[in-house]
Design an enzyme around this catalytic site. Structure first.
Site, mmCIF file in Angstrom:
data_model
loop_
_atom_site.group_PDB
_atom_site.id
_atom_site.type_symbol
_atom_site.label_atom_id
_atom_site.label_comp_id
_atom_site.label_asym_id
_atom_site.label_seq_id
_atom_site.Cartn_x
_atom_site.Cartn_y
_atom_site.Cartn_z
ATOM 1 N N HIS A 1 0.882 -1.176 0.000
ATOM 2 C CA HIS A 1 0.000 0.000 0.000
ATOM 3 C C HIS A 1 0.915 1.219 0.000
ATOM 4 O O HIS A 1 1.584 1.480 1.004
ATOM 5 C CB HIS A 1 -0.861 0.031 1.266
ATOM 6 N N PHE A 2 0.978 1.930 -1.126
ATOM 7 C CA PHE A 2 1.878 3.089 -1.212
ATOM 8 C C PHE A 2 1.132 4.419 -1.043
ATOM 9 O O PHE A 2 1.728 5.484 -1.127
ATOM 10 C CB PHE A 2 2.693 3.050 -2.511
ATOM 11 N N ARG A 3 -0.199 4.347 -0.843
ATOM 12 C CA ARG A 3 -0.997 5.479 -0.343
ATOM 13 C C ARG A 3 -1.227 6.636 -1.296
ATOM 14 O O ARG A 3 -1.749 7.662 -0.868
ATOM 15 C CB ARG A 3 -0.363 6.049 0.942
ATOM 16 N N HIS B 1 -2.171 -12.781 2.964
ATOM 17 C CA HIS B 1 -1.740 -12.750 4.369
ATOM 18 C C HIS B 1 -2.443 -13.754 5.301
ATOM 19 O O HIS B 1 -3.137 -13.368 6.248
ATOM 20 C CB HIS B 1 -1.830 -11.339 4.955
ATOM 21 N N ASP C 1 2.720 -6.821 2.561
ATOM 22 C CA ASP C 1 1.555 -6.024 2.979
ATOM 23 C C ASP C 1 2.033 -4.714 3.614
ATOM 24 O O ASP C 1 1.455 -4.228 4.595
ATOM 25 C CB ASP C 1 0.645 -6.811 3.927
ATOM 26 N N HIS D 1 1.424 4.007 8.090
ATOM 27 C CA HIS D 1 0.618 5.074 8.696
ATOM 28 C C HIS D 1 1.611 5.951 9.446
ATOM 29 O O HIS D 1 2.714 5.489 9.773
ATOM 30 C CB HIS D 1 -0.393 4.494 9.693
HETATM 31 O O1 DOR Z 1 -3.123 -3.991 8.408
HETATM 32 C C1 DOR Z 1 -3.572 -3.694 7.307
HETATM 33 N N1 DOR Z 1 -3.392 -2.460 6.799
HETATM 34 N N2 DOR Z 1 -4.272 -4.602 6.634
HETATM 35 C C2 DOR Z 1 -4.929 -4.270 5.487
HETATM 36 O O2 DOR Z 1 -5.580 -5.103 4.940
HETATM 37 C C3 DOR Z 1 -4.911 -2.894 4.981
HETATM 38 C C4 DOR Z 1 -3.715 -2.188 5.447
HETATM 39 C C5 DOR Z 1 -3.806 -0.712 5.195
HETATM 40 O O3 DOR Z 1 -4.095 -0.322 4.060
HETATM 41 O O4 DOR Z 1 -3.547 0.057 6.110
#
Ligand code: DOR
Length: 448
Positions: free
Chosen positions: A64-66, A238, A312, A316
């Site tokens: 996830h590169f946001r 996962h 994964d 944040h």
């Molecule tokens: O822990 C997680 N964070 N699991 C996910 O499925 C999504 C990811 C996120 O995008 O923050």
């Protein structure tokens, strides 16, 4: 960047279940020759890999590169640079951005953005929703690696919970369907019970009891049953529990499997015993579970019930993560240290180098039909990682390339480091530095 031929001498190449002493000649962005001894021509740039191991660049099938929309957490440029420093040369990125990648227009926009900002090879998964089947069926399967479905809610609120829609998607798409499996009703019930008991002060150690084994198993077994019924090509992301392993098989080669499974670094490294020290910094969905689960995941990986290793990577900000259990979002940054963690596990005797390469490089290439990558082969793209298996180092804040500036591994001592990364024939990471020019390419998929 220079485009002369590159000669890598004296490498120990880990590839296709073998470790070979050989030289590699790189011409342009491809591997031209692999041989016991290759002599340099005038003008060739020679790198002596004496004492080092070389593996194919890793293909991380879940990051996830946001970007767009959540760039206060991370962006494609920062995280793709961190990926290169961690030996990950190609990534498949997830659709839970803002806006979500659930229309072809948004998908195209993300690709355009990556073409100018990514430092590693890229492709973007497409997100399924309760109402975008027409878009899914119109996708270009040579450019879209897979469809991602959240069968349990997580960051981004992308739950697909209409059984009719699910059946239509499973029956009609030709794409691999990659799924996040956690049963929503079970999680809600468990969360309510914890709130009743603790109020807003739920201890983080409750996380694996809220996002429980039962929630994981119920959802993944339903997805597997639907795939069997419809003939869909399913990939379960996962896997975090021992119990889910009974849903997968290891009696046929990956090429013949219609149902495959992935395990992530954090579920192999951490266990429920670590919540006390690490707190919400190791809050993930699915949750890190017990030591028994962790041992079963290693076993499942080594016996091929689990097909792919991924991260994964889900950054944040530290501020967001430092909140109380109910407020702190799930996820953490991993791409820079997943491979050193695996090399440390190798040094501890938990996994072989050949297995790491199979699960992180070859298998994602097979599973998603990635064209000309994932192996060290003549004619393939020159995506390579040079490893020092003996180098010990501690993860410290100053060395982090993540935009969010923290890591769940801070303070951890690893044995095994990424020394250099070659991407499409260019040294893009060396001596701790990322080359200022990007050599990234869009991934393509060898499909009819
Ligand atoms: O822990 C997680 N964070 N699991 C996910 O499925 C999504 C990811 C996120 O995008 O923050």
């Amino acid at each position: 960047m220079s485009n002369s031929k590159k000669l890598i001498k004296n490498a120990k190449v880990v590839n296709e279940n073998l470790i070979l002493d050989c030289d590699l000649l790189i011409h342009g962005n491809r591997i031209e020759k692999i041989a016991k001894e290759i002599l340099p021509n005038p003008g060739d740039e020679v790198f002596d890999a004496q004492g080092k191991y070389i593996i194919p660049g890793l293909i991380d099938d879940q990051v996830h590169f946001r970007e767009p929309g959540l760039t206060h957490k991370a962006c494609i440029e920062s995280e793709s640079k961190a990926a290169l420093a961690g030996g990950i040369t190609s990534f498949l990125e997830m659709p839970n951005t803002q806006p979500q990648t659930t229309t072809r227009i948004e998908w195209e926009e993300k690709n355009k953005r990556a073409a100018t900002t990514s430092f590693a090879n890229y492709a973007f998964m497409f997100g399924g929703t309760n109402d975008n089947l027409d878009e899914i069926l119109a996708l270009d399967i040579k450019r879209v690696p897979a469809l991602k479905l959240f069968l349990g809610s997580s960051t981004g609120n992308m739950l697909v919970d209409n059984p009719k829609v699910l059946k239509s998607i499973f029956s009609r798409t030709k794409l691999v369907i990659a799924v996040h499996c956690e049963d929503e009703q079970t999680i809600r019930k468990n969360l309510k019970a914890a709130l009743d008991r603790y109020g807003d002060d739920i201890p983080i150690a409750e996380h694996p009891l809220i996002r429980s084994e039962e929630a994981c198993y119920l959802s993944s077994s339903q997805a597997v049953a639907l795939a069997k019924e419809t003939g869909a090509r399913l990939h379960v992301f996962h896997v975090s529990t021992a119990k889910e392993l009974e849903l997968f098989r290891n009696d046929i080669p990956l090429e013949e499997k219609k149902i495959t499974a992935e395990v992530c670094t954090h579920h192999l490294w951490f266990s429920a015993d670590d919540y006390q020290e690490k707190g919400t910094h190791i809050k993930w969905n699915p949750a890190v579970k017990s030591k028994t689960d962790r041992a079963a995941l290693w076993e499942g990986l080594n016996t091929d019930l689990l097909d792919v290793l991924a991260t994964d990577h889900a950054p944040h900000t530290e501020e967001e993560k430092n909140q109380s259990y109910t407020k702190a979002p799930s996820g953490g940054p991993l791409v820079q240290h997943a491979l050193p963690a695996l090399l440390t596990a190798y040094n501890q005797g938990k996994i072989s180098l050949e297995k790491i390469v199979q699960k992180s490089c070859h298998n994602p290439a097979i599973l998603f039909d990635v064209k000309d990558r994932g192996y060290i082969r003549e004619g393939y793209f020159a995506d390579l990682v040079v490893l020092d298996l003996d180098k010990e180092f501690e993860v410290v804040k100053e060395d982090l390339l993540y935009q969010c500036g923290w890591s769940p591994f801070e303070g951890t001592q690893f044995k095994g480091s990424v020394e250099r990364t070659l991407l499409n024939g260019h040294w893009v990471f060396a001596d701790g530095n990322i080359h200022p020019d990007s050599a990234a390419m869009e991934l393509t998929f060898d499909r009819e």
